[in-house]
Design a protein around this motif. Structure first.
Motif, short mmCIF file in Angstrom:
data_model
loop_
_atom_site.label_atom_id
_atom_site.label_comp_id
_atom_site.label_asym_id
_atom_site.label_seq_id
_atom_site.Cartn_x
_atom_site.Cartn_y
_atom_site.Cartn_z
N ASN A 27 39.06 45.37 40.32
CA ASN A 27 37.88 44.94 41.00
C ASN A 27 37.16 45.73 41.81
OD1 ASN A 27 36.09 42.47 41.25
ND2 ASN A 27 37.00 42.38 43.45
N LEU A 42 35.24 41.77 38.93
CA LEU A 42 36.10 41.18 37.73
C LEU A 42 35.71 39.59 38.15
CD1 LEU A 42 39.34 42.75 37.06
CD2 LEU A 42 37.05 43.15 35.97
N LYS A 43 35.84 38.65 37.16
CA LYS A 43 36.03 37.46 37.70
C LYS A 43 37.25 37.14 38.29
CE LYS A 43 33.34 36.17 33.34
NZ LYS A 43 33.29 35.61 32.05
N LEU A 44 37.18 36.13 39.33
CA LEU A 44 38.22 35.68 39.92
C LEU A 44 39.37 35.24 39.11
CD1 LEU A 44 39.75 34.77 42.34
CD2 LEU A 44 38.50 32.50 42.19
N VAL A 45 39.31 34.46 38.10
CA VAL A 45 40.42 34.06 36.99
C VAL A 45 40.94 35.44 36.55
CG1 VAL A 45 39.73 31.80 36.75
CG2 VAL A 45 38.87 33.50 35.24
N ILE A 93 41.06 38.47 37.89
CA ILE A 93 41.86 39.25 38.81
C ILE A 93 43.19 38.71 39.11
CG2 ILE A 93 41.93 40.00 41.28
CD1 ILE A 93 38.90 39.61 41.50
N ASP A 94 43.15 37.07 39.10
CA ASP A 94 44.60 36.55 39.09
C ASP A 94 45.32 37.11 37.94
OD1 ASP A 94 46.61 34.71 39.73
OD2 ASP A 94 45.75 33.55 38.35
N ARG A 141 48.79 39.92 37.59
CA ARG A 141 50.04 39.40 37.12
C ARG A 141 50.55 40.64 36.27
NH1 ARG A 141 50.80 33.56 38.00
NH2 ARG A 141 48.64 33.01 38.19
N ALA A 165 40.50 36.16 50.19
CA ALA A 165 40.59 35.38 48.86
C ALA A 165 41.56 36.31 47.97
CB ALA A 165 39.46 35.17 48.14
N ALA A 166 41.39 37.47 47.76
CA ALA A 166 42.40 38.47 47.20
C ALA A 166 43.71 38.55 47.64
CB ALA A 166 41.57 40.02 47.38
N LEU A 215 46.12 36.04 45.96
CA LEU A 215 46.54 36.56 44.42
C LEU A 215 47.80 37.36 44.60
CD1 LEU A 215 43.02 37.12 43.07
CD2 LEU A 215 44.29 34.87 43.21
#
Lengths: 226, 226, 226, 226
Positions: free
Chosen positions: C95, C101-104, C106-107, C111, C132-133, C136
């Motif tokens: 990111n 990147l999209k939030l989903v 990045i999640d 992983r 927020a990051a 994750l």
């Protein structure tokens, strides 16, 4: 393409506050008045939320600023071509410089426009991209060098070779496509110059929407093509 | 958040043909009737082009399905928060699974929603993403496992741990956020189960829009939360 | 996080010609020399194509500039985490402001980094996005106000409140995350200021890569943290 | 286009684990052996991180799977054409179905490929998109109906009209472009059928990479074109 006549002036409202909501309807009424007085075909491309209000208020052609390459279904937050058509639009911009699309999506979007009864105006930044777009069989192509958009430097004077080159290359690939040009157009003489270069109309935004006197400027545009 | 009350049922019209144009207005009238009869707060998220027609027809809350992280200006084809507000919406979905956004754009979009007077409902696919979203201070978070959307398998029964886990993690980061859940909800008992897991409402789409008898199903939903 | 020690200096090679191919290897050798001399942990984030050459030449930690949220399979033109790992990288940026990147995603990417044995450094533009990051669970967060990147105006002096605010908010959500900061850092004193604000290292690009004397500047950075 | 000869077999390694890292080098050696034995031109498109290892191991042409429409500079996480060239690639795929690009970016990317000494292979999903791509003057066009990719149902048999239609339409717009086809090709006779339809080569991925005996299958492909 019975819904619009050339020479054609298409006014893109973008997301300008001067062309949002009530302001959008007021600007549409001005454009309609000029179109009736001069008999020049003037189209309007307001924001999605304003299509219903405008198309139920004025009788001149309304375009969407974008549609998505989708059919009815599970596409939250997307623009369904049939919804735009039912709202009263008769055409749509596709691939505007502020909303560029993937090549495969432009192909699908042009088809979806046709299937849902919308005229397609594919935007291009140069003659080569314009000729690629022509292979996709849209109704119109609007060539706009992005570096001139909003500058007041008219493409028809600053880059006449881009305009005439686009006309040549597009017509070689697809002689049926109507060619518009845009970017930096603020005066009637810019419009006239565009037509002399072989285009059949213009795409304009800030030149009208941000003008102090939109009525005066749009009237000057209309008179320059009659 | 005076414009909606919990428990809250938010109906996403997506781009379903059953919820486009005249059909959208008809469905909105059904929802309004049920809301008046049951005193349950029901919101509607129609397509952009239908916001004006619906918000001028019914008195229940209208949401956009998406807004862009922009201010007024040169953003052809984008969704201006203020335009959505002026059209009559009082809130918006953000980051729906069919319209995922970049993290930085969710942050900006939540702010832009607040500045333009729109409630924000940020969608999340799992508890971790929900807790990340909570850090951005939206009004609501809707957790929806994408693999269940449109299946008729209710998240509140198939993945109760996702729902209750989201409630726990979100509340730890931001106790003020209202939590909805969605995906696969088709019966009143699914709605009741969602509330028992700690949510304060649901986000539903095909369960209502694609129902043979939307009035019956939405009434069952509303009665299950009273 | 045994593969890097704090204070940590991470040099992003971007796609600068001064840090491409042979130039990239040469710059990596300079960084390794300084790391050996000062015992400060220095990491390098070269372009994908240069990871193999650099990781087989120097012994200091190598990072990718990005990975995609994918597993092995049909993803032409994408960055497979395991491929980056096998090429010799031990971590990755995620990111970055030039690759949001999209939030989903990045999640999922955080992983996938963990599963493939890569340390994750998620970039953020402000304290809220940083927090927020943090939800994750990445290994590190690098806060970089984009408006300062490449300016020579150091974030640690121009926006100390962004840095210390990020430290506070991130630690509240996830005390285990290592926090770096970046943007505009060109002198040793900027690095020292960053550490005094509570960070454990910096992310730097043009300050080193575009320096007339990269050895001198990077040595100054390293000495300022010892 | 002196760096490849037709008929041309281009093997896309995608992000398959069978074609990552050491496995990628081993597969490249097999392909080189077959190319030397049969004198058929075989190209390889490995992942970015593997370009250096492969191009320094084998003498047959190496392609990137994608490049970005950028010049050297601040583009973290992007693919610089010159970096790919310096790493040893002599060409690149552009707009693969798993990495679709905007029309304007394909135009820029084809130019950037040319400027940096890379052959360009633009992928297309149908004859119309292929003819639009032809207007952008790439070296090659690879037509691949996405619905057949990875199925084992060969495009040259299942959709011969797509292949021959693409050949016709592309040649009309740009007779200099070399046309490949792909999707579902797993046997020598599929390759021969593709050439009979007017193409000058094929693009293949799982048919080789996922084969139990890649040597046998690729040898069958090569022999079918001699």
């Amino acid at each position: 393409m019975t819904k619009v006549r050339t020479p054609f002036i298409l006014v893109n409202f973008k997301t300008y506050s001067e062309a949002t909501g009530r302001n959008a309807v007021r600007l549409a009424e001005i454009a309609e008045r000029i179109s009736l007085e001069t008999e020049v075909c003037i189209g309007l491309a307001p924001q999605f939320v304003d299509i219903v209000s405008i198309s139920s208020t004025v009788s001149i052609p309304v375009f969407a600023q974008h549609i998505d390459p989708i059919a009815a279904g599970s596409f939250t937050g997307h623009i369904l071509p049939e919804a735009v058509r039912e709202a009263g639009a008769i055409g749509t911009l596709i691939n505007h410089s502020e909303r560029r699309l993937k090549l495969v999506d432009i192909d699908t979007t042009v088809r979806r426009a046709r299937e849902s009864g919308l005229l397609s105006v594919v935007c291009a930044n140069n003659a080569i991209v314009g000729s690629a777009a022509a292979a996709l069989n849209p109704n119109m192509i609007a060539v706009e060098p992005p570096e001139l958009i909003g500058t007041g430097i008219p493409v028809s004077k600053a880059k006449p070779e881009v305009v005439s080159g686009t006309v040549d290359q597009v017509k070689r690939i697809n002689p049926d496509v109507v060619i518009l040009c845009g970017a930096g157009i603020t005066r009637g003489e810019d419009v006239a110059a565009a037509l002399r270069l072989g285009t059949e109309g213009i795409l304009v935004a800030s030149g009208i929407v941000k003008a102090k006197e939109p009525y005066e400027v749009l009237m000057e545009f209309a008179e320059s093509v009659t």
